[in-house]
Write a protein that holds these residues in place. Structure first.
Motif, short mmCIF file in Angstrom:
data_model
loop_
_atom_site.label_atom_id
_atom_site.label_comp_id
_atom_site.label_asym_id
_atom_site.label_seq_id
_atom_site.Cartn_x
_atom_site.Cartn_y
_atom_site.Cartn_z
N GLN A 182 -23.50 31.36 -1.07
CA GLN A 182 -22.67 31.41 -2.28
C GLN A 182 -23.56 31.13 -3.50
O GLN A 182 -24.28 30.14 -3.54
CB GLN A 182 -21.54 30.38 -2.20
CG GLN A 182 -20.55 30.53 -3.36
CD GLN A 182 -19.35 29.62 -3.23
OE1 GLN A 182 -19.46 28.50 -2.72
NE2 GLN A 182 -18.21 30.09 -3.71
N GLU A 185 -26.03 28.36 -2.00
CA GLU A 185 -25.74 27.40 -0.93
C GLU A 185 -25.53 28.14 0.37
O GLU A 185 -24.77 29.11 0.43
CB GLU A 185 -24.50 26.57 -1.27
CG GLU A 185 -24.16 25.57 -0.15
CD GLU A 185 -23.02 24.62 -0.48
OE1 GLU A 185 -22.39 24.78 -1.55
OE2 GLU A 185 -22.76 23.73 0.35
N ILE A 235 -22.53 27.82 7.00
CA ILE A 235 -22.55 28.40 8.36
C ILE A 235 -21.18 28.96 8.77
O ILE A 235 -20.15 28.44 8.37
CB ILE A 235 -23.04 27.35 9.39
CG1 ILE A 235 -23.37 28.00 10.74
CG2 ILE A 235 -22.02 26.22 9.56
CD1 ILE A 235 -24.09 27.08 11.72
N ARG A 236 -21.21 30.03 9.53
CA ARG A 236 -20.03 30.63 10.17
C ARG A 236 -20.37 30.94 11.62
O ARG A 236 -21.54 31.13 11.96
CB ARG A 236 -19.64 31.95 9.48
CG ARG A 236 -18.75 31.78 8.26
CD ARG A 236 -19.56 31.73 6.99
NE ARG A 236 -18.73 31.50 5.80
CZ ARG A 236 -18.39 30.28 5.34
NH1 ARG A 236 -18.78 29.19 5.96
NH2 ARG A 236 -17.64 30.16 4.26
N PRO A 243 -16.95 26.40 9.27
CA PRO A 243 -17.63 25.18 9.74
C PRO A 243 -16.70 24.01 10.04
O PRO A 243 -16.99 23.23 10.94
CB PRO A 243 -18.59 24.83 8.59
CG PRO A 243 -18.15 25.65 7.42
CD PRO A 243 -17.44 26.84 7.96
N ASN A 252 -26.71 22.09 3.55
CA ASN A 252 -25.88 20.91 3.85
C ASN A 252 -26.43 20.15 5.06
O ASN A 252 -26.66 20.74 6.12
CB ASN A 252 -24.44 21.34 4.17
CG ASN A 252 -23.73 21.90 2.97
OD1 ASN A 252 -23.28 21.16 2.09
ND2 ASN A 252 -23.66 23.22 2.90
N GLU A 263 -26.72 13.89 11.06
CA GLU A 263 -28.02 14.55 11.15
C GLU A 263 -29.07 13.77 10.35
O GLU A 263 -30.21 13.63 10.77
CB GLU A 263 -27.96 15.96 10.56
CG GLU A 263 -27.00 16.91 11.24
CD GLU A 263 -26.79 18.14 10.37
OE1 GLU A 263 -27.78 18.85 10.11
OE2 GLU A 263 -25.65 18.38 9.94
N ASP A 280 -23.10 16.07 -2.63
CA ASP A 280 -21.97 16.99 -2.45
C ASP A 280 -20.66 16.21 -2.62
O ASP A 280 -20.62 15.01 -2.34
CB ASP A 280 -22.06 17.56 -1.02
CG ASP A 280 -21.41 18.92 -0.89
OD1 ASP A 280 -20.73 19.37 -1.83
OD2 ASP A 280 -21.58 19.53 0.18
N ASP A 281 -19.61 16.91 -3.04
CA ASP A 281 -18.27 16.32 -3.13
C ASP A 281 -18.28 15.02 -3.94
O ASP A 281 -17.58 14.06 -3.60
CB ASP A 281 -17.69 16.05 -1.73
CG ASP A 281 -17.79 17.26 -0.81
OD1 ASP A 281 -17.80 18.39 -1.32
OD2 ASP A 281 -17.86 17.07 0.42
N GLN A 330 -14.48 20.10 -5.74
CA GLN A 330 -13.53 21.12 -6.17
C GLN A 330 -12.13 20.57 -6.43
O GLN A 330 -11.36 21.17 -7.18
CB GLN A 330 -13.50 22.30 -5.19
CG GLN A 330 -13.31 21.92 -3.75
CD GLN A 330 -13.58 23.14 -2.84
OE1 GLN A 330 -14.64 23.75 -2.85
NE2 GLN A 330 -12.59 23.50 -2.05
N GLU A 377 -12.51 28.73 -9.75
CA GLU A 377 -11.77 29.93 -9.35
C GLU A 377 -11.27 30.76 -10.52
O GLU A 377 -10.96 31.93 -10.36
CB GLU A 377 -10.59 29.54 -8.45
CG GLU A 377 -11.01 28.93 -7.12
CD GLU A 377 -9.84 28.65 -6.19
OE1 GLU A 377 -8.69 28.81 -6.63
OE2 GLU A 377 -10.10 28.28 -5.03
N PHE A 415 -15.22 30.85 -6.24
CA PHE A 415 -14.72 32.20 -6.01
C PHE A 415 -14.70 33.04 -7.28
O PHE A 415 -14.75 34.26 -7.23
CB PHE A 415 -13.31 32.16 -5.39
CG PHE A 415 -13.25 31.53 -4.02
CD1 PHE A 415 -14.40 31.31 -3.26
CD2 PHE A 415 -12.02 31.17 -3.46
CE1 PHE A 415 -14.35 30.74 -2.00
CE2 PHE A 415 -11.95 30.59 -2.20
CZ PHE A 415 -13.11 30.38 -1.47
#
Ligand code: C2E
Ligand code: MG
Ligand code: MG
Ligand code: MG
Length: 285
Positions: free
Chosen positions: A45, A59, A62-63, A74, A118, A123, A180-181, A204, A240, A259
């Motif tokens: 993205q 960024e 994963i899918r 994810p 990420n 991890e 993040d976040d 977001q 968005e 988006f």
């Protein structure tokens, strides 16, 4: 504690399922097979600087291209991969594959974008995380300054002593760190003094509120002020609408992801987006 969201037709796993030993073993096997058979894929993205009008970062997200169930997000498998321990093999694959992709984009003349990856707290707490991050960067001869590791606030809160040395070591190598976040966890701001962070990502949920209130957001004002005070970059996630874009700009936020610009897309599409943005004038005057 297992997330079981059914959005986008993603598979719903339930806590009951993960407690069921047979299902657990099945899923571990399935994830292992998925790795072997290269069923994982990364979408990217863009992160757009609205003043320069250009893509400054991407960024990796994963899918899982599941042979029977279609594309899984994810949230449907990362928490379970963490429980079963397969997360480490998956994240090695993510690090390797995204670095390979960044090197490949460089061959297409795209040198000036940063790749954000990420890394979950589990991890990050592994003793060898710094080596595992550095390995593909060195293998593909990437400038470490073009790599950004996204971590969450709770990592910095949980286990600060164990984590602080690793963050410093990554920074010493020139790798960027983003939160993040930002603002959604225990935001004791104390860690901002102790950790050499580069960027905070406004979550977001705060961006979404901009539409409902129609007023300036005290949380976003505060985050932008904190970032400024600490000399950090700020990026807004989940943008968005044009309304949100303009409101964020009025709050002094310049780099955005969401988006409105592009959803996460496969690598070829991302390349086209970057090239298209390069050819156009700034988004705003
Ligand atoms: P995140 O890092 O906060 O990623 C942002 C999520 O918001 C992504 O969901 C993205 O598709 C979605 N998003 C982006 N723009 C918009 C927007 O304008 N509106 C809305 N409603 N959503 C938007 P995704 O891809 O499902 O990823 C969910 C989470 O999974 C990520 O949240 C990240 O924490 C985790 N994740 C993704 N890839 C990896 C990975 O390779 N490793 C690890 N450990 N975690 C990952
Ligand atoms: Mg992220
Ligand atoms: Mg986020
Ligand atoms: Mg997240």
């Amino acid at each position: 504690q297992i997330k079981a969201r059914g959005k986008n037709g993603y598979l719903r796993y339930t806590p009951e399922m993960s407690r069921n030993h047979v299902e657990r073993v099945d899923l571990d096997n399935e994830l292992r097979v998925a790795l072997e058979q290269e069923q994982f894929t990364l979408h990217y993205q863009p992160q757009v600087d609205i003043v320069e009008g250009r893509v400054t970062g991407v960024e990796a997200l994963i899918r899982w291209e599941h042979p029977e169930r279609g594309l899984l997000g994810p949230n449907t498998f990362i928490p379970l991969a963490e429980e079963g321990g397969l997360i480490f093999a998956i994240s090695d694959w993510v690090l390797h594959e995204s670095c390979r992709q960044l090197a490949s984009w460089a061959q297409h003349g795209i040198h000036d974008i940063r790749l954000a990856i990420n890394i979950s707290p589990l991890e990050f707490k592994r003793a060898d995380i710094v080596e595992r991050i550095l390995k593909p960067i060195q293998a593909y001869r990437l400038p470490p300054g073009n790599i950004e590791i996204e971590i969450t606030e709770n990592l910095l809160m949980d286990d600060a002593e164990c984590v602080i040395a690793k963050v410093h070591e990554l920074r010493k190598h020139g790798i960027h760190i983003s939160i993040d976040d930002f603002g959604t966890r225990y935001s004791s701001l104390n860690y901002l003094r102790r950790f050499p962070i580069n960027t905070v990502k406004i979550d977001q949920s705060f961006v979404r509120d901009l539409d409902s209130t129609g007023r300036s957001s005290p949380v976003i004002s505060a985050i932008v002020g904190i970032a400024r005070g600490f000399g950090l970059n700020v990026l807004a996630e989940g943008v968005e609408t044009e309304y949100q874009l303009n409101a964020l700009k009025a709050h002094g936020c310049q780099v955005m992801q969401g988006f409105y610009f592009s959803p996460p897309v496969p690598p070829a599409e991302l390349l086209r987006y970057v090239q298209r943005r390069k050819a156009t004038v700034p988004l705003l005057d």
